[in-house]
Design a protein around this motif. Structure first.
Motif, PDB file in Angstrom:
ATOM      1  N   ARG A 152     -32.873  12.639   4.376  1.00 23.66           N
ATOM      2  CA  ARG A 152     -32.987  13.888   5.135  1.00 23.66           C
ATOM      3  C   ARG A 152     -32.700  15.101   4.253  1.00 23.66           C
ATOM      4  O   ARG A 152     -33.357  16.135   4.367  1.00 23.66           O
ATOM      5  CB  ARG A 152     -32.031  13.854   6.331  1.00 23.66           C
ATOM      6  CG  ARG A 152     -32.217  15.022   7.293  1.00 23.66           C
ATOM      7  CD  ARG A 152     -31.404  14.851   8.571  1.00 23.66           C
ATOM      8  NE  ARG A 152     -31.909  13.738   9.351  1.00 23.66           N
ATOM      9  CZ  ARG A 152     -31.281  12.567   9.494  1.00 23.66           C
ATOM     10  NH1 ARG A 152     -30.132  12.352   8.874  1.00 23.66           N
ATOM     11  NH2 ARG A 152     -31.797  11.607  10.226  1.00 23.66           N
ATOM     12  N   GLU A 153     -31.697  14.959   3.379  1.00 20.62           N
ATOM     13  CA  GLU A 153     -31.392  16.060   2.458  1.00 20.62           C
ATOM     14  C   GLU A 153     -32.599  16.420   1.596  1.00 20.62           C
ATOM     15  O   GLU A 153     -32.892  17.588   1.377  1.00 20.62           O
ATOM     16  CB  GLU A 153     -30.216  15.677   1.546  1.00 20.62           C
ATOM     17  CG  GLU A 153     -28.855  15.811   2.176  1.00 20.62           C
ATOM     18  CD  GLU A 153     -27.737  15.620   1.160  1.00 20.62           C
ATOM     19  OE1 GLU A 153     -28.057  15.322  -0.008  1.00 20.62           O
ATOM     20  OE2 GLU A 153     -26.572  15.768   1.530  1.00 20.62           O
ATOM     21  N   GLU A 182     -35.225  18.369   3.483  1.00 23.17           N
ATOM     22  CA  GLU A 182     -34.790  19.695   3.927  1.00 23.17           C
ATOM     23  C   GLU A 182     -34.616  20.618   2.731  1.00 23.17           C
ATOM     24  O   GLU A 182     -33.995  21.674   2.831  1.00 23.17           O
ATOM     25  CB  GLU A 182     -33.481  19.573   4.710  1.00 23.17           C
ATOM     26  CG  GLU A 182     -33.656  18.886   6.057  1.00 23.17           C
ATOM     27  CD  GLU A 182     -32.345  18.675   6.787  1.00 23.17           C
ATOM     28  OE1 GLU A 182     -31.279  18.952   6.183  1.00 23.17           O
ATOM     29  OE2 GLU A 182     -32.378  18.237   7.942  1.00 23.17           O
ATOM     30  N   LEU A 213     -30.410  16.618  -4.034  1.00 25.67           N
ATOM     31  CA  LEU A 213     -29.719  15.366  -3.720  1.00 25.67           C
ATOM     32  C   LEU A 213     -28.259  15.466  -4.139  1.00 25.67           C
ATOM     33  O   LEU A 213     -27.946  15.651  -5.321  1.00 25.67           O
ATOM     34  CB  LEU A 213     -30.387  14.187  -4.445  1.00 25.67           C
ATOM     35  CG  LEU A 213     -29.702  12.826  -4.240  1.00 25.67           C
ATOM     36  CD1 LEU A 213     -29.775  12.417  -2.773  1.00 25.67           C
ATOM     37  CD2 LEU A 213     -30.333  11.764  -5.129  1.00 25.67           C
ATOM     38  N   LYS A 250     -32.858  20.397   0.019  1.00 21.32           N
ATOM     39  CA  LYS A 250     -31.484  20.644  -0.409  1.00 21.32           C
ATOM     40  C   LYS A 250     -31.139  19.966  -1.726  1.00 21.32           C
ATOM     41  O   LYS A 250     -29.998  20.014  -2.163  1.00 21.32           O
ATOM     42  CB  LYS A 250     -30.508  20.155   0.670  1.00 21.32           C
ATOM     43  CG  LYS A 250     -30.589  20.916   1.983  1.00 21.32           C
ATOM     44  CD  LYS A 250     -29.586  20.374   2.977  1.00 21.32           C
ATOM     45  CE  LYS A 250     -29.635  21.150   4.287  1.00 21.32           C
ATOM     46  NZ  LYS A 250     -28.670  20.618   5.283  1.00 21.32           N
ATOM     47  N   LYS A 290     -23.677  12.159  -1.268  1.00 16.30           N
ATOM     48  CA  LYS A 290     -23.296  11.550   0.010  1.00 16.30           C
ATOM     49  C   LYS A 290     -24.224  10.434   0.451  1.00 16.30           C
ATOM     50  O   LYS A 290     -23.805   9.489   1.105  1.00 16.30           O
ATOM     51  CB  LYS A 290     -23.245  12.627   1.103  1.00 16.30           C
ATOM     52  CG  LYS A 290     -22.243  13.743   0.843  1.00 16.30           C
ATOM     53  CD  LYS A 290     -20.830  13.224   0.817  1.00 16.30           C
ATOM     54  CE  LYS A 290     -19.843  14.380   0.675  1.00 16.30           C
ATOM     55  NZ  LYS A 290     -18.456  13.894   0.550  1.00 16.30           N
ATOM     56  N   GLN A 337     -32.544  20.882  -6.665  1.00 11.47           N
ATOM     57  CA  GLN A 337     -33.760  21.047  -5.879  1.00 11.47           C
ATOM     58  C   GLN A 337     -34.957  21.435  -6.754  1.00 11.47           C
ATOM     59  O   GLN A 337     -36.076  20.987  -6.521  1.00 11.47           O
ATOM     60  CB  GLN A 337     -33.522  22.110  -4.802  1.00 11.47           C
ATOM     61  CG  GLN A 337     -34.617  22.180  -3.729  1.00 11.47           C
ATOM     62  CD  GLN A 337     -35.729  23.126  -4.120  1.00 11.47           C
ATOM     63  OE1 GLN A 337     -35.532  24.013  -4.956  1.00 11.47           O
ATOM     64  NE2 GLN A 337     -36.911  22.931  -3.532  1.00 11.47           N
ATOM     65  N   THR A 339     -23.858  17.295  -7.510  1.00 16.00           N
ATOM     66  CA  THR A 339     -25.300  17.437  -7.335  1.00 16.00           C
ATOM     67  C   THR A 339     -25.977  16.461  -8.288  1.00 16.00           C
ATOM     68  O   THR A 339     -25.940  16.649  -9.502  1.00 16.00           O
ATOM     69  CB  THR A 339     -25.761  18.870  -7.621  1.00 16.00           C
ATOM     70  OG1 THR A 339     -25.094  19.763  -6.742  1.00 16.00           O
ATOM     71  CG2 THR A 339     -27.267  18.990  -7.424  1.00 16.00           C
ATOM     72  N   GLY A 343     -29.310  10.793   2.887  1.00 12.97           N
ATOM     73  CA  GLY A 343     -29.869  11.218   1.607  1.00 12.97           C
ATOM     74  C   GLY A 343     -31.328  11.590   1.720  1.00 12.97           C
ATOM     75  O   GLY A 343     -31.776  12.590   1.139  1.00 12.97           O
TER      76      GLY A 343
END
Length: 414
Positions: free
Chosen positions: A321-322, A325, A329, A327, A332, A392, A388, A319
């Protein structure tokens, strides 16, 4: 002072907060704490007994107004954040200590606020300046329409040449009364697109430890990486008449610098040096300077950074890392959820160690998110489609891994 050079990964060009500003003009926020406005003295009374009394530090207030005058003469716009309404009320009604009862504190604030403003109005008028009282609560920053109204009001006052004097509306506030206006000063600095935030207090700045208890504590003159401070220093304590302390000022500095605002914690008695500091573009040593982030939060999302979260979502490494990056949240990486909140409310996102890594507007309620975390390892109840949780565009992530070594994070007075 030892100077340590450290490359900033986000570039060295200065962040421009408002393209319409003239190059020589800065917006400056001065916040003065209760401990600098309220003086406590012990006096002798009958039969050798002593009594504790309080009074306003009129000289300190006058010094602040004089600095406002100097800055305005040089073309800068100034906002004054003023604490001390409760302390001033205690002075007026002869309370020896600040009461713990909330309703008494609110009543004292109502008495003290008008007393403070009367003093300020006379001081400003003596220099042919005009000031205005602005009372806010944290709803000013939570509710978008109130946020926009506040921005327009501040802009109008500054364009009129009037200096806003801001305080929390303590008579209707609740838990906000615990912050001593430090966080609010950072939020208002963001609201008006400030270049500098000065937190005026009763100590010279930030030390490596409590200087009253540790004689080897050293003054930190510059902080380049505020994210690493918890590994370097020990900060505890608060003032008697106020509700703030160094920890609340550090949180304010963290918030302000993340939005591109240079922040200085300094002794209020040295406020006369502020004008020279601004002229030198921060090169002078004045208390502890927290450098602005060159890769600050995007302007259109800064209001999210200032929101007070209604709950907390715990993320695993996937999470986190997402988030970093860009992306948003998904569902997952969610491990747990704390607090009760509805959809479209602000939430804090933390890693499994409890460190805040982002803030955003949740598309789901706390109950829906808890269902996701509880069903994470249960294939029989897992959703067929990814959800989602935070888009973002409604997400502000914080620095993930610092690129600076700890010894490069600060400059310590020699």
């Amino acid at each position: 002072t030892e100077t340590i050079n450290c490359a900033n990964s986000c570039g060295t060009s200065r962040l421009i907060l408002a393209a319409s500003k003239m190059a020589e003009e800065s917006v400056i926020v001065l916040k003065i704490g209760t401990s600098s406005i309220i003086l406590r003295e012990v006096i002798d009374v009958a039969e050798g007994k002593k009594k504790s009394v309080t009074r306003l530090n009129i000289k300190q207030m006058a010094d602040v107004v004089e600095v406002v005058y100097q800055l305005k003469r040089k073309g800068h716009k100034v906002i004054l954040i003023n604490s001390g309404a409760v302390g001033a009320g205690c002075h007026l009604l002869k309370y020896e200590t600040r009461p713990s009862d909330l309703s008494q504190c609110q009543a004292l604030a109502a008495c003290g606020q008008i007393h403070l403003m009367g003093k300020y109005e006379n001081m400003f008028a003596a220099l042919n300046l005009r000031c205005a009282q602005v009372l806010v609560t944290y709803d000013t920053f939570r509710v978008k329409q109130q946020n926009l109204n506040a921005v327009n009001t501040f802009r109008a006052l500054l364009d009129m040449g009037v200096t806003p004097i801001v305080n929390e509306n303590d008579t209707i506030a609740t838990k906000e009364m615990q912050s001593d206006n430090d966080s609010m000063a950072a939020m208002i600095s963001n609201l008006v697109g400030a270049d500098y935030l000065f937190l005026l207090t009763d100590v010279p700045g930030l030390y490596t430890d409590n200087p009253h208890k540790n004689p080897n504590a050293k003054l930190i003159t510059r902080v380049r990486d505020i994210e690493q401070l918890s590994d370097i220093i020990n900060v505890k304590g608060r003032s008697e008449w106020g509700t703030g302390g160094m920890s609340t000022k550090l949180e304010a500095a963290k918030l302000a610098t993340s939005m591109g605002i240079e922040t200085v914690i300094m002794r209020a008695a040295n406020v006369s040096s502020v004008a020279d500091y601004v002229i030198s573009s921060g090169r002078d040593v004045l208390g502890t300077t927290f450098e602005r982030k060159k890769c600050a939060v995007a302007k259109q999302r800064r209001w999210i950074r200032c929101l007070q979260p209604g709950g907390k979502i715990v993320l695993d490494d996937v999470g986190v890392r997402e988030l970093h990056e860009n992306k948003g949240l998904g569902d997952k990486g969610i491990v747990d959820c704390f607090g009760d909140f509805s959809s479209l409310e602000p939430v804090s996102l933390v890693d499994e160690k409890g460190k805040e890594v982002a803030k955003g507007i949740s598309n789901l309620s706390s109950d829906e998110i808890r269902q996701i975390s509880e069903s994470k390892d249960d294939d029989s109840v897992k959703s067929e489609t990814d959800k989602t949780v935070i888009d973002q565009r409604n997400l502000v992530s914080f620095p993930w891994k610092s690129l600076n070594r700890i010894e490069h994070a600060i400059v310590v007075s020699s």
